[in-house]
Write a protein that holds these residues in place. Structure first.
Motif, PDB file in Angstrom:
ATOM      1  N   SER A 144      37.385 -19.799  82.254  1.00 56.86           N
ATOM      2  CA  SER A 144      37.381 -20.669  83.431  1.00 56.86           C
ATOM      3  C   SER A 144      36.183 -20.359  84.321  1.00 56.86           C
ATOM      4  O   SER A 144      35.596 -21.278  84.914  1.00 56.86           O
ATOM      5  CB  SER A 144      38.690 -20.537  84.212  1.00 56.86           C
ATOM      6  OG  SER A 144      38.860 -19.237  84.724  1.00 56.86           O
ATOM      7  N   ASP A 145      35.784 -19.085  84.389  1.00 53.47           N
ATOM      8  CA  ASP A 145      34.570 -18.730  85.135  1.00 53.47           C
ATOM      9  C   ASP A 145      33.348 -19.435  84.546  1.00 53.47           C
ATOM     10  O   ASP A 145      32.487 -19.936  85.278  1.00 53.47           O
ATOM     11  CB  ASP A 145      34.351 -17.214  85.116  1.00 53.47           C
ATOM     12  CG  ASP A 145      35.342 -16.457  85.993  1.00 53.47           C
ATOM     13  OD1 ASP A 145      36.012 -17.096  86.826  1.00 53.47           O
ATOM     14  OD2 ASP A 145      35.441 -15.228  85.838  1.00 53.47           O
ATOM     15  N   GLU A 194      45.662 -20.568  90.835  1.00 53.94           N
ATOM     16  CA  GLU A 194      44.334 -20.433  91.437  1.00 53.94           C
ATOM     17  C   GLU A 194      43.215 -20.761  90.452  1.00 53.94           C
ATOM     18  O   GLU A 194      42.139 -21.222  90.852  1.00 53.94           O
ATOM     19  CB  GLU A 194      44.142 -19.016  91.978  1.00 53.94           C
ATOM     20  CG  GLU A 194      45.024 -18.675  93.169  1.00 53.94           C
ATOM     21  CD  GLU A 194      46.458 -18.331  92.757  1.00 53.94           C
ATOM     22  OE1 GLU A 194      46.703 -18.151  91.541  1.00 53.94           O
ATOM     23  OE2 GLU A 194      47.334 -18.275  93.657  1.00 53.94           O
ATOM     24  N   LYS A 195      43.450 -20.512  89.149  1.00 55.30           N
ATOM     25  CA  LYS A 195      42.415 -20.831  88.153  1.00 55.30           C
ATOM     26  C   LYS A 195      42.110 -22.324  88.152  1.00 55.30           C
ATOM     27  O   LYS A 195      40.951 -22.742  88.153  1.00 55.30           O
ATOM     28  CB  LYS A 195      42.875 -20.395  86.754  1.00 55.30           C
ATOM     29  CG  LYS A 195      42.832 -18.897  86.489  1.00 55.30           C
ATOM     30  CD  LYS A 195      43.133 -18.622  85.040  1.00 55.30           C
ATOM     31  CE  LYS A 195      43.031 -17.124  84.739  1.00 55.30           C
ATOM     32  NZ  LYS A 195      44.042 -16.344  85.488  1.00 55.30           N
ATOM     33  N   PHE A 196      43.150 -23.129  88.142  1.00 50.07           N
ATOM     34  CA  PHE A 196      42.960 -24.570  88.121  1.00 50.07           C
ATOM     35  C   PHE A 196      42.358 -25.062  89.440  1.00 50.07           C
ATOM     36  O   PHE A 196      41.489 -25.938  89.450  1.00 50.07           O
ATOM     37  CB  PHE A 196      44.285 -25.276  87.845  1.00 50.07           C
ATOM     38  CG  PHE A 196      44.919 -24.874  86.539  1.00 50.07           C
ATOM     39  CD1 PHE A 196      44.217 -24.972  85.342  1.00 50.07           C
ATOM     40  CD2 PHE A 196      46.213 -24.388  86.496  1.00 50.07           C
ATOM     41  CE1 PHE A 196      44.788 -24.602  84.143  1.00 50.07           C
ATOM     42  CE2 PHE A 196      46.794 -24.012  85.295  1.00 50.07           C
ATOM     43  CZ  PHE A 196      46.076 -24.120  84.118  1.00 50.07           C
ATOM     44  N   GLU A 197      42.829 -24.499  90.551  1.00 51.17           N
ATOM     45  CA  GLU A 197      42.301 -24.905  91.852  1.00 51.17           C
ATOM     46  C   GLU A 197      40.818 -24.586  91.962  1.00 51.17           C
ATOM     47  O   GLU A 197      40.031 -25.393  92.486  1.00 51.17           O
ATOM     48  CB  GLU A 197      43.090 -24.202  92.956  1.00 51.17           C
ATOM     49  CG  GLU A 197      44.547 -24.643  93.033  1.00 51.17           C
ATOM     50  CD  GLU A 197      45.387 -23.739  93.927  1.00 51.17           C
ATOM     51  OE1 GLU A 197      44.808 -22.782  94.508  1.00 51.17           O
ATOM     52  OE2 GLU A 197      46.610 -23.976  94.033  1.00 51.17           O
ATOM     53  N   ARG A 198      40.426 -23.403  91.471  1.00 48.24           N
ATOM     54  CA  ARG A 198      39.016 -23.007  91.538  1.00 48.24           C
ATOM     55  C   ARG A 198      38.161 -23.907  90.661  1.00 48.24           C
ATOM     56  O   ARG A 198      37.066 -24.327  91.052  1.00 48.24           O
ATOM     57  CB  ARG A 198      38.860 -21.543  91.122  1.00 48.24           C
ATOM     58  CG  ARG A 198      37.426 -21.037  91.179  1.00 48.24           C
ATOM     59  CD  ARG A 198      37.391 -19.525  91.089  1.00 48.24           C
ATOM     60  NE  ARG A 198      36.005 -19.063  90.996  1.00 48.24           N
ATOM     61  CZ  ARG A 198      35.418 -18.671  89.881  1.00 48.24           C
ATOM     62  NH1 ARG A 198      36.109 -18.670  88.739  1.00 48.24           N
ATOM     63  NH2 ARG A 198      34.161 -18.275  89.874  1.00 48.24           N
ATOM     64  N   VAL A 222      40.148 -31.338  85.542  1.00 43.74           N
ATOM     65  CA  VAL A 222      41.254 -30.643  84.880  1.00 43.74           C
ATOM     66  C   VAL A 222      42.438 -31.582  84.741  1.00 43.74           C
ATOM     67  O   VAL A 222      42.857 -32.210  85.722  1.00 43.74           O
ATOM     68  CB  VAL A 222      41.675 -29.381  85.661  1.00 43.74           C
ATOM     69  CG1 VAL A 222      42.843 -28.688  84.959  1.00 43.74           C
ATOM     70  CG2 VAL A 222      40.501 -28.421  85.819  1.00 43.74           C
ATOM     71  N   GLU A 223      42.970 -31.675  83.541  1.00 47.92           N
ATOM     72  CA  GLU A 223      44.161 -32.472  83.285  1.00 47.92           C
ATOM     73  C   GLU A 223      45.173 -31.609  82.555  1.00 47.92           C
ATOM     74  O   GLU A 223      44.864 -31.023  81.506  1.00 47.92           O
ATOM     75  CB  GLU A 223      43.822 -33.700  82.442  1.00 47.92           C
ATOM     76  CG  GLU A 223      44.981 -34.651  82.242  1.00 47.92           C
ATOM     77  CD  GLU A 223      45.316 -35.448  83.488  1.00 47.92           C
ATOM     78  OE1 GLU A 223      46.464 -35.926  83.598  1.00 47.92           O
ATOM     79  OE2 GLU A 223      44.435 -35.608  84.360  1.00 47.92           O
ATOM     80  N   LEU A 224      46.380 -31.481  83.118  1.00 50.25           N
ATOM     81  CA  LEU A 224      47.461 -30.748  82.458  1.00 50.25           C
ATOM     82  C   LEU A 224      48.251 -31.741  81.613  1.00 50.25           C
ATOM     83  O   LEU A 224      48.926 -32.629  82.139  1.00 50.25           O
ATOM     84  CB  LEU A 224      48.360 -30.064  83.484  1.00 50.25           C
ATOM     85  CG  LEU A 224      47.689 -28.966  84.317  1.00 50.25           C
ATOM     86  CD1 LEU A 224      48.697 -28.323  85.256  1.00 50.25           C
ATOM     87  CD2 LEU A 224      47.049 -27.913  83.413  1.00 50.25           C
TER      88      LEU A 224
END
Length: 402
Positions: free
Chosen positions: A86-87, A114-118, A126-128
């Motif tokens: 994700s980074d 927080e990973k998705f928000e960042r 981002v799509e879940l």
């Protein structure tokens, strides 16, 4: 709304009976036409063994992206794995790369929000996949199990590995897996597979040079992308594998994390062994992460073992790779397990390899892991304890639906 936990009706009602083998041009023409994906020449495949090599190669590719990154996976969690990737996705988005991440809701339920928000704050789309909502509860159990990463439409990754800490060194718990870095014209078909999923998830049409550049030949392999989903007309994996197994003339060598196909599939393997084909299947041993499925599977091995099918259980750790090679002329790699969920419920993506060079390479990968496996014999099956029989029967009740 759990009725969709039941698989769709079987689309292929009887086993194919080709009077020709895997190497015959009729097999290749049929595969190209029936699967709706072309056979593409001029590709190269690099094998990536286990999590550290897989993740480092993926992060390096993302860090070199100039135009687009398309990423699809089932599991996505863990600071050292999902956090590191994700980074890289954030870095790409921040320098202006178009980044799309399609991540399964169930497979990522352990991920820190927080990973998705960042990622979203940095510009990553981002799509879940199949996040619960009232208008698609009927499809909640239809997960995406694909493992795809496309960079600039010219570099592709696929294979068995999710993005999770189970694939990183943690003593004996590290999952054994294979992933593949692919370059060449077939990457356009890989990109189109992601684009189809993205359209279904988001309603956006990915197009143009950023996703579909002109691709030059990179190697000598003939490859074919195959995309499968629960939607009618797109159940491609099961009929594809049954057709290939029915055309086998000398050997079938397969490796899978989960082995629970339907009875017709088991019959196809048994029939192949009875006509003189050497059938070898590598599965996890006691270290499997879903023990109920192993017990349910073992309870169904009797007829195959009696027919001569060879079953091997990998010993060192959880075995998670998904590979099959037939007659050293055709092989398939990707996300598809030999179980009901992969063959009829999940969204899956595989790449087929045609010709001796590619197919033999995949068989040799399985052979290497079979050296760390123990053969499960018919005598063992007959002497299995009542506890194993009981829990296998229990597991068989839910095995086809999970």
């Amino acid at each position: 709304m759990l009725f969709n936990a039941m698989p769709k009706p079987i689309r292929l009602q009887s086993l194919p009976t080709p009077d020709y083998g895997i190497a015959d041009p009729r097999f290749q023409r049929s595969m190209g036409a029936l699967l709706n994906y072309p056979l593409v020449e001029g590709n190269e495949v690099t094998v990536l063994r286990n999590g550290e090599a897989i993740y480092s190669a993926m992060i390096e590719a993302v860090d070199q992206a100039k135009h687009s990154v398309s990423f699809e996976t089932y599991e996505f969690w863990g600071e050292d794995s999902a956090g590191a990737l994700s980074d890289a996705l954030v870095r790409a988005a921040e320098r202006g790369v178009r980044v799309h991440a399609l991540i399964d809701f169930i497979g990522s339920r352990s991920a820190a929000p927080e990973k998705f928000e960042r990622m979203q704050a940095a510009g990553v789309e981002v799509e879940l996949w199949r996040k619960p909502s009232w208008y698609q509860l009927a499809r909640f159990n239809h997960r995406t199990h694909r493992k795809l990463l496309l960079v600039d439409g010219g570099v592709g990754f696929t294979g068995g590995a999710n993005i999770a800490n189970n694939w990183l060194p943690e003593g004996d718990k590290t999952y054994r897996d294979n992933h593949f870095l692919i370059r060449g014209p077939v990457v356009a078909s890989m990109q189109s597979t992601f684009a189809e999923s993205w359209l279904d998830a988001r309603g956006d049409w990915l197009h143009g040079e950023a996703y579909f550049p002109e691709l030059e030949q990179q190697g000598a392999l003939t490859l074919q992308m195959v995309n499968s989903s629960p939607r009618e007309g797109r159940h491609r994996m099961r009929p594809m594998l049954l057709y290939a197994i029915s055309a086998a003339q000398s050997q079938i060598t397969a490796a899978t994390a989960y082995f629970y196909p339907d009875q017709a599939f088991l019959d196809a393997l048994r029939d192949a062994a009875q006509r003189g084909v050497q059938v070898r299947i590598l599965v996890p041993g006691d270290s499997i992460d879903q023990g109920y499925l192993r017990q349910a599977s073992v309870n169904r091995w009797g007829e195959m073992l009696a027919a001569g099918v060879e079953l091997y259980e990998y010993q060192p750790a959880m075995y998670h790779s998904k590979l099959i090679s037939i007659d050293d002329q055709w092989a398939s790699i990707g996300s598809t397990n030999l179980d009901n969920r992969s063959l009829r419920i999940n969204g899956e993506a595989n790449v087929n390899l045609y010709g001796e060079k590619g197919a033999a390479m995949i068989r040799e990968l399985i052979d290497e892991d079979m050296a760390d496996a123990e053969r499960y014999t018919l005598e063992q099956w007959r002497q299995r304890g009542w506890s194993t029989r009981f829990w296998g029967a229990v597991g068989s009740i839910i095995g086809p639906h999970l």
